[in-house]
Scaffold this motif. Structure first.
Motif, PDB file in Angstrom:
ATOM      1  N   SER A 209       0.818  -1.220   0.000  1.00 39.42           N
ATOM      2  CA  SER A 209       0.000   0.000   0.000  1.00 39.42           C
ATOM      3  C   SER A 209       0.853   1.271   0.000  1.00 39.42           C
ATOM      4  O   SER A 209       0.542   2.235  -0.700  1.00 39.42           O
ATOM      5  CB  SER A 209      -0.945   0.010   1.208  1.00 39.42           C
ATOM      6  OG  SER A 209      -0.205  -0.134   2.417  1.00 39.42           O
ATOM      7  N   THR A 210       1.956   1.287   0.729  1.00 34.28           N
ATOM      8  CA  THR A 210       2.795   2.479   0.784  1.00 34.28           C
ATOM      9  C   THR A 210       3.745   2.496  -0.409  1.00 34.28           C
ATOM     10  O   THR A 210       4.026   1.451  -1.013  1.00 34.28           O
ATOM     11  CB  THR A 210       3.618   2.500   2.076  1.00 34.28           C
ATOM     12  OG1 THR A 210       4.571   1.432   2.045  1.00 34.28           O
ATOM     13  CG2 THR A 210       2.717   2.336   3.300  1.00 34.28           C
ATOM     14  N   PRO A 211       4.281   3.669  -0.769  1.00 34.54           N
ATOM     15  CA  PRO A 211       5.260   3.731  -1.870  1.00 34.54           C
ATOM     16  C   PRO A 211       6.458   2.836  -1.638  1.00 34.54           C
ATOM     17  O   PRO A 211       6.960   2.204  -2.571  1.00 34.54           O
ATOM     18  CB  PRO A 211       5.653   5.209  -1.897  1.00 34.54           C
ATOM     19  CG  PRO A 211       4.474   5.933  -1.335  1.00 34.54           C
ATOM     20  CD  PRO A 211       3.922   5.018  -0.277  1.00 34.54           C
ATOM     21  N   GLU A 212       6.916   2.760  -0.384  1.00 34.18           N
ATOM     22  CA  GLU A 212       8.074   1.918  -0.083  1.00 34.18           C
ATOM     23  C   GLU A 212       7.751   0.433  -0.298  1.00 34.18           C
ATOM     24  O   GLU A 212       8.559  -0.316  -0.841  1.00 34.18           O
ATOM     25  CB  GLU A 212       8.527   2.139   1.368  1.00 34.18           C
ATOM     26  CG  GLU A 212       9.129   3.513   1.638  1.00 34.18           C
ATOM     27  CD  GLU A 212       8.045   4.564   1.891  1.00 34.18           C
ATOM     28  OE1 GLU A 212       8.413   5.738   2.106  1.00 34.18           O
ATOM     29  OE2 GLU A 212       6.841   4.210   1.872  1.00 34.18           O
ATOM     30  N   ALA A 312      12.393   1.424 -10.025  1.00 29.90           N
ATOM     31  CA  ALA A 312      12.523   1.436  -8.567  1.00 29.90           C
ATOM     32  C   ALA A 312      13.582   2.432  -8.119  1.00 29.90           C
ATOM     33  O   ALA A 312      13.387   3.170  -7.140  1.00 29.90           O
ATOM     34  CB  ALA A 312      12.855   0.034  -8.067  1.00 29.90           C
ATOM     35  N   LEU A 313      14.712   2.486  -8.818  1.00 25.67           N
ATOM     36  CA  LEU A 313      15.773   3.435  -8.451  1.00 25.67           C
ATOM     37  C   LEU A 313      15.314   4.877  -8.649  1.00 25.67           C
ATOM     38  O   LEU A 313      15.629   5.759  -7.833  1.00 25.67           O
ATOM     39  CB  LEU A 313      17.021   3.159  -9.287  1.00 25.67           C
ATOM     40  CG  LEU A 313      17.750   1.840  -8.980  1.00 25.67           C
ATOM     41  CD1 LEU A 313      18.869   1.607  -9.978  1.00 25.67           C
ATOM     42  CD2 LEU A 313      18.296   1.851  -7.554  1.00 25.67           C
ATOM     43  N   ARG A 314      14.559   5.124  -9.730  1.00 25.78           N
ATOM     44  CA  ARG A 314      14.044   6.468  -9.964  1.00 25.78           C
ATOM     45  C   ARG A 314      13.065   6.873  -8.861  1.00 25.78           C
ATOM     46  O   ARG A 314      13.115   7.995  -8.338  1.00 25.78           O
ATOM     47  CB  ARG A 314      13.350   6.519 -11.321  1.00 25.78           C
ATOM     48  CG  ARG A 314      12.876   7.932 -11.687  1.00 25.78           C
ATOM     49  CD  ARG A 314      12.222   7.990 -13.047  1.00 25.78           C
ATOM     50  NE  ARG A 314      11.002   7.199 -13.095  1.00 25.78           N
ATOM     51  CZ  ARG A 314      10.849   6.096 -13.810  1.00 25.78           C
ATOM     52  NH1 ARG A 314      11.860   5.631 -14.537  1.00 25.78           N
ATOM     53  NH2 ARG A 314       9.716   5.433 -13.801  1.00 25.78           N
ATOM     54  N   ASP A 315      12.180   5.930  -8.467  1.00 24.23           N
ATOM     55  CA  ASP A 315      11.225   6.221  -7.397  1.00 24.23           C
ATOM     56  C   ASP A 315      11.950   6.437  -6.069  1.00 24.23           C
ATOM     57  O   ASP A 315      11.530   7.273  -5.248  1.00 24.23           O
ATOM     58  CB  ASP A 315      10.226   5.067  -7.259  1.00 24.23           C
ATOM     59  CG  ASP A 315       9.283   4.977  -8.451  1.00 24.23           C
ATOM     60  OD1 ASP A 315       9.201   5.959  -9.220  1.00 24.23           O
ATOM     61  OD2 ASP A 315       8.642   3.923  -8.614  1.00 24.23           O
ATOM     62  N   LEU A 316      13.013   5.680  -5.853  1.00 28.33           N
ATOM     63  CA  LEU A 316      13.779   5.830  -4.618  1.00 28.33           C
ATOM     64  C   LEU A 316      14.422   7.216  -4.547  1.00 28.33           C
ATOM     65  O   LEU A 316      14.418   7.861  -3.477  1.00 28.33           O
ATOM     66  CB  LEU A 316      14.856   4.737  -4.547  1.00 28.33           C
ATOM     67  CG  LEU A 316      15.656   4.637  -3.253  1.00 28.33           C
ATOM     68  CD1 LEU A 316      14.745   4.313  -2.084  1.00 28.33           C
ATOM     69  CD2 LEU A 316      16.736   3.557  -3.387  1.00 28.33           C
ATOM     70  N   ARG A 318      13.294   9.900  -5.989  1.00 28.45           N
ATOM     71  CA  ARG A 318      12.216  10.858  -5.762  1.00 28.45           C
ATOM     72  C   ARG A 318      11.803  10.900  -4.289  1.00 28.45           C
ATOM     73  O   ARG A 318      11.598  11.983  -3.727  1.00 28.45           O
ATOM     74  CB  ARG A 318      10.997  10.480  -6.614  1.00 28.45           C
ATOM     75  CG  ARG A 318      11.181  10.768  -8.107  1.00 28.45           C
ATOM     76  CD  ARG A 318       9.971  10.292  -8.878  1.00 28.45           C
ATOM     77  NE  ARG A 318      10.114  10.558 -10.308  1.00 28.45           N
ATOM     78  CZ  ARG A 318       9.252  10.129 -11.221  1.00 28.45           C
ATOM     79  NH1 ARG A 318       8.197   9.388 -10.853  1.00 28.45           N
ATOM     80  NH2 ARG A 318       9.447  10.411 -12.501  1.00 28.45           N
ATOM     81  N   MET A 319      11.707   9.728  -3.677  1.00 24.35           N
ATOM     82  CA  MET A 319      11.341   9.690  -2.248  1.00 24.35           C
ATOM     83  C   MET A 319      12.414  10.348  -1.405  1.00 24.35           C
ATOM     84  O   MET A 319      12.113  11.088  -0.449  1.00 24.35           O
ATOM     85  CB  MET A 319      11.125   8.236  -1.824  1.00 24.35           C
ATOM     86  CG  MET A 319       9.806   7.626  -2.304  1.00 24.35           C
ATOM     87  SD  MET A 319       9.464   5.998  -1.599  1.00 24.35           S
ATOM     88  CE  MET A 319      10.561   4.981  -2.576  1.00 24.35           C
ATOM     89  N   ALA A 320      13.676  10.106  -1.742  1.00 23.71           N
ATOM     90  CA  ALA A 320      14.771  10.728  -0.994  1.00 23.71           C
ATOM     91  C   ALA A 320      14.743  12.246  -1.172  1.00 23.71           C
ATOM     92  O   ALA A 320      14.980  13.014  -0.205  1.00 23.71           O
ATOM     93  CB  ALA A 320      16.107  10.169  -1.446  1.00 23.71           C
TER      94      ALA A 320
END
Length: 326
Positions: A209-212, A312-316, A318-320
């Motif tokens: 459910s969460t982005p992570e 996944a790396l791109r999303d990571l 963005r979250m950072a």
């Protein structure tokens, strides 16, 4: 590497067609038969209410009649060959001549002899140089008769089962109790077992459910899929037989896997030449280093691993970035 015969064989195309299918003498609808994919789908047959006893298929085989007449082959005859790997069935049906380079006939499948998926191919044999029964040609693409699908499509998905690897009732999995997943490619159909005793695995894969959590799910699913393709391909290579010096397609899901992956592993070879090279390497005991590199690439491509890792790396990132700005 192309298979070499110690005698001349047919160089022209040999085609196999299934013209009609009848279940207990009742013809089935044409929507169950795909000429494009060369598949017959026989699950949930309304014509028999699932209580069928035998299936009859009218088949026809065509070869280059001019080449056949001009060559050194004597008394050519054509066989429709039916195999079912799960039931260990091998049957040959002699077809009758219907003109130069053409044969027709029927193939019969009994219910108690066929399960899962059966395969039908055509082989032309003749006397060559005084030796009878020489294989001089075979259909390039066989037909699959699938008893576990309603639509005649070329692919099937791997079966997935959640099991507790630590449960005493799953004794066959006790050696792998700490593994998050396991691919069983030795069964009649491949099965992916997911270990429900691994804390959080089922939650992430089924209810992220969460982005992570979604990021972890994509990476895990890509890794699982890549390992599954790898295991199934290796099992498929070892399922191939060699008949008269020629590597044979294994039929069933093994052949599905090989035909889907070979173009990625050997893009410069025809499927038949690539199969011959694979089987020759297996028989001669080569170390397989080149094959495993190719397989890593092919399995990753089918699992879309590169794309999922990049996403996944791109999303990571963005979250950072969002956390730094917060």
């Amino acid at each position: 590497m192309k298979t070499v015969f110690p005698y001349r064989i047919l160089s022209g195309d040999i085609s196999l067609r299934i013209d009609q299918v009848a279940v207990d003498n009742v013809p089935i609808g044409l929507e169950r038969i795909s000429d494009r994919y060369q598949v017959v789908a026989l699950q949930d047959l309304k014509e028999s209410r699932q209580r069928w006893a035998d299936i009859r298929m009218r088949v026809s085989v065509s070869a280059d009649g001019a080449e056949l007449a001009a060559g050194p082959w004597e008394d050519p005859l054509c066989l429709a060959v039916v195999t079912n790997q799960r039931a260990n069935v091998y049957q040959a049906f002699r077809l009758r001549p219907a003109g130069l380079g053409r044969w027709v006939g029927e193939v019969e499948l009994s219910r108690d002899e066929h399960v899962g998926r059966s395969q039908i191919t055509a082989r032309i044999v003749a006397s060559v140089g005084g030796v009878e029964g020489r294989l001089v040609g075979s259909a390039e693409v066989p037909w699959n008769v699938d008893f576990e699908t309603k639509r005649p499509t070329p692919e099937r998905s791997i079966r997935i089962k959640w099991l507790d690897f630590t449960d005493p009732f799953n004794d066959h999995l006790k050696e792998y109790r700490d593994d998050p997943w396991l691919i069983d490619s030795e069964a009649g159909e491949p099965v992916l077992y997911l270990n429900s005793s691994v804390d959080g695995l089922q939650g992430v894969l089924e209810n992220a459910s969460t982005p992570e959590q979604k990021l972890v799910r994509e990476l895990l699913s890509a890794q699982v899929a890549s390992e599954a393709w790898n295991a199934m391909f290796n099992a498929a290579v070892y399922a191939c037989d060699v008949v008269d010096g020629e590597a044979q397609w294994p039929g069933g899901w093994h052949e599905d896997v090989l035909r889907r992956m070979i173009p990625d592993l050997y893009p410069s070879l025809s499927p038949e030449d690539a199969l011959a090279e694979l089987v020759e390497g297996r028989v001669e005991g080569e170390n397989g280093g080149d094959l495993q590199r190719r397989l890593m690439h092919g399995a990753g491509s089918h699992a879309r691993k590169s794309r999922k890792v990049s996403t996944a790396l791109r999303d990571l990132r963005r979250m950072a970035s969002k956390k730094e700005k917060a």
